[in-house]
Design a protein around this motif. Structure first.
Motif, PDB file in Angstrom:
ATOM      1  N   UNK A 248       0.845  -1.189   0.000  1.00 34.22           N
ATOM      2  CA  UNK A 248       0.000   0.000   0.000  1.00 34.22           C
ATOM      3  C   UNK A 248       0.888   1.250   0.000  1.00 34.22           C
ATOM      4  N   UNK A 249       0.429   2.322  -0.642  1.00 31.38           N
ATOM      5  CA  UNK A 249       1.239   3.549  -0.658  1.00 31.38           C
ATOM      6  C   UNK A 249       1.435   4.079   0.757  1.00 31.38           C
ATOM      7  N   UNK A 250       2.656   4.495   1.063  1.00 26.00           N
ATOM      8  CA  UNK A 250       2.949   4.996   2.409  1.00 26.00           C
ATOM      9  C   UNK A 250       3.136   6.507   2.439  1.00 26.00           C
ATOM     10  N   UNK A 251       2.982   7.165   1.283  1.00 27.82           N
ATOM     11  CA  UNK A 251       3.003   8.630   1.308  1.00 27.82           C
ATOM     12  C   UNK A 251       2.174   9.174   0.148  1.00 27.82           C
ATOM     13  N   UNK A 252       1.710  10.406   0.335  1.00 33.06           N
ATOM     14  CA  UNK A 252       0.932  11.097  -0.689  1.00 33.06           C
ATOM     15  C   UNK A 252       1.460  12.516  -0.817  1.00 33.06           C
ATOM     16  N   UNK A 253       1.313  13.088  -2.003  1.00 32.30           N
ATOM     17  CA  UNK A 253       1.762  14.461  -2.241  1.00 32.30           C
ATOM     18  C   UNK A 253       0.633  15.243  -2.904  1.00 32.30           C
ATOM     19  N   UNK A 254       0.371  16.447  -2.399  1.00 32.79           N
ATOM     20  CA  UNK A 254      -0.647  17.329  -2.960  1.00 32.79           C
ATOM     21  C   UNK A 254      -0.022  18.697  -3.269  1.00 32.79           C
ATOM     22  N   UNK A 255      -0.585  19.357  -4.243  1.00 34.71           N
ATOM     23  CA  UNK A 255      -0.164  20.718  -4.588  1.00 34.71           C
ATOM     24  C   UNK A 255      -1.267  21.695  -4.192  1.00 34.71           C
ATOM     25  N   UNK A 256      -0.877  22.871  -3.796  1.00 33.29           N
ATOM     26  CA  UNK A 256      -1.864  23.931  -3.611  1.00 33.29           C
ATOM     27  C   UNK A 256      -1.324  25.246  -4.142  1.00 33.29           C
ATOM     28  N   UNK A 257      -2.224  26.029  -4.689  1.00 30.36           N
ATOM     29  CA  UNK A 257      -1.907  27.382  -5.156  1.00 30.36           C
ATOM     30  C   UNK A 257      -2.697  28.353  -4.302  1.00 30.36           C
ATOM     31  N   UNK A 258      -1.998  29.271  -3.654  1.00 29.22           N
ATOM     32  CA  UNK A 258      -2.635  30.241  -2.755  1.00 29.22           C
ATOM     33  C   UNK A 258      -2.979  31.498  -3.533  1.00 29.22           C
ATOM     34  N   UNK A 259      -4.220  31.943  -3.404  1.00 24.66           N
ATOM     35  CA  UNK A 259      -4.688  33.139  -4.107  1.00 24.66           C
ATOM     36  C   UNK A 259      -4.736  34.332  -3.159  1.00 24.66           C
ATOM     37  N   UNK A 260      -4.904  35.517  -3.731  1.00 26.15           N
ATOM     38  CA  UNK A 260      -5.018  36.730  -2.921  1.00 26.15           C
ATOM     39  C   UNK A 260      -6.268  36.673  -2.047  1.00 26.15           C
ATOM     40  N   UNK A 261      -7.337  36.079  -2.547  1.00 30.69           N
ATOM     41  CA  UNK A 261      -8.570  35.934  -1.765  1.00 30.69           C
ATOM     42  C   UNK A 261      -8.313  35.134  -0.485  1.00 30.69           C
ATOM     43  N   UNK A 262      -7.551  34.075  -0.583  1.00 35.61           N
ATOM     44  CA  UNK A 262      -7.235  33.257   0.589  1.00 35.61           C
ATOM     45  C   UNK A 262      -6.385  34.039   1.591  1.00 35.61           C
ATOM     46  N   UNK A 263      -5.422  34.793   1.074  1.00 37.09           N
ATOM     47  CA  UNK A 263      -4.580  35.587   1.967  1.00 37.09           C
ATOM     48  C   UNK A 263      -5.400  36.636   2.702  1.00 37.09           C
ATOM     49  N   UNK A 264      -6.306  37.291   1.989  1.00 43.62           N
ATOM     50  CA  UNK A 264      -7.128  38.325   2.615  1.00 43.62           C
ATOM     51  C   UNK A 264      -8.038  37.727   3.682  1.00 43.62           C
ATOM     52  N   UNK A 265      -8.555  36.535   3.441  1.00 44.82           N
ATOM     53  CA  UNK A 265      -9.453  35.923   4.409  1.00 44.82           C
ATOM     54  C   UNK A 265      -8.712  35.554   5.696  1.00 44.82           C
ATOM     55  N   UNK A 266      -7.457  35.096   5.566  1.00 42.50           N
ATOM     56  CA  UNK A 266      -6.689  34.788   6.768  1.00 42.50           C
ATOM     57  C   UNK A 266      -6.300  36.069   7.500  1.00 42.50           C
ATOM     58  N   UNK A 267      -5.965  37.117   6.761  1.00 34.42           N
ATOM     59  CA  UNK A 267      -5.668  38.398   7.400  1.00 34.42           C
ATOM     60  C   UNK A 267      -6.898  38.920   8.154  1.00 34.42           C
ATOM     61  N   UNK A 268      -8.073  38.691   7.597  1.00 36.04           N
ATOM     62  CA  UNK A 268      -9.316  39.080   8.281  1.00 36.04           C
ATOM     63  C   UNK A 268      -9.413  38.384   9.642  1.00 36.04           C
TER      64      UNK A 268
END
Length: 305
Positions: A248-268
């Protein structure tokens, strides 16, 4: 607001998983998985004088920092990326200096986290060896101005933000900054471990980056100016030794792209908690986030747990 809004979370999930198997993000994640599999399939002893000398230099740097004082301003509220998803009330209690109590911790918990830390270090070491010994590598480790690997305390930094009338600090370090060669782009590398069962990283149970880790990535984006990240989850439990190609696979890899909308929501979110601290008004508790919280003894005092 402790997590992303439902609308933002839905967009975020689409960007993490991708809608097309040939997207740059999915290729990036697949390339990193292939990168580690190719390296761990090599038949060689990992003892390179140049690399081990660099790691020794890093250790010496870490020792020098042991007694150093933080340089960020202490008169304004500080957040760490790893706490980006915490309950607003927990962030409030941390900011005003309330003592945390973890009386539900047992000795084996310490061994649990110790083992995870050791695998973190081994994985970072593997990144240095892989870039040197794999042909046509697609990833290299960025270096600091001092020539140290761009990870952990080598890149510990802080930044002051002003948002919605509030000033606050984000202070932190990442598991790594890599160069993704096919796109000639700096990307963030985050490594997470799962310890209970190999099924935790299986295709049935793991379909996405954990919500808390997504928000951590957004905080890193604010701090380091990086938009693209690869998150690697490795199970410390492995399948049977003799399973071979059927393991069975013992590791997984995911990618994410962070947008300005996400940054603003965390700053909020951060600005909201800072405003609560300024006004001396506690934000609402979020009882679905109590598992690792050191303030359970306050929220659950004389009440339900």
């Amino acid at each position: 607001m402790a997590n992303f809004s439902k609308e933002t979370a839905k967009k975020f999930k689409a960007q993490v998983l991708g809608t097309d198997a040939d997207t740059v993000g999915n290729k990036m994640a697949k390339h990193l998985a292939d990168h580690f599999n190719a390296f761990h399939g090599l038949q060689h002893r990992r003892n390179d004088k140049e690399i081990e000398s660099l790691l020794l230099k890093q250790t010496e740097h870490e020792v020098k920092l042991i007694d150093s004082e933080p340089t960020y301003p202490k008169v304004i509220i500080k957040y760490n990326p790893s706490g980006a998803s915490k309950c607003n009330l927990e962030l409030f209690q941390i900011a005003i200096g309330i003592e945390q109590v973890h009386d539900d911790k047992y000795p084996y918990h310490d061994r649990w986290t110790r083992n995870a830390t050791a695998v973190h270090e081994a994985t970072q070491r593997d990144l240095l060896y892989a870039q040197k010994y794999l042909p046509n590598t697609k990833f290299t480790v960025e270096l600091t101005e001092d020539g140290l690997p761009a990870w952990e305390q080598n890149i510990l930094t802080w930044k002051v933000f002003e948002h919605k009338g509030q000033r606050f600090v984000i202070n932190g370090m990442m598991d790594g900054i890599l160069k993704y060669i096919p796109e000639d782009k700096k990307i963030g590398f985050e490594f997470k471990t799962k310890s209970s069962t190999i099924g935790q990283v299986g295709y049935y149970k793991m379909k996405d980056i954990q919500e808390a880790h997504k928000m951590q990535g957004v905080a890193y984006s604010l701090l380091f100016g990086i938009d693209d990240f690869v998150f690697m989850y490795e199970s410390l439990a492995k399948d049977g030794w003799t399973k071979g190609a059927e393991a069975k696979p013992d590791f997984r890899v995911f990618h994410l792209h962070v947008t300005e909308e996400m940054r603003q929501e965390l700053l909020d979110k951060f600005a909201y908690v800072a405003s609560c601290v300024e006004a001396g008004v506690e934000p609402a508790e979020e009882l679905d986030k109590c598992f690792f919280c050191g303030f359970k003894y306050i929220c659950h005092e004389g009440g339900e747990s």
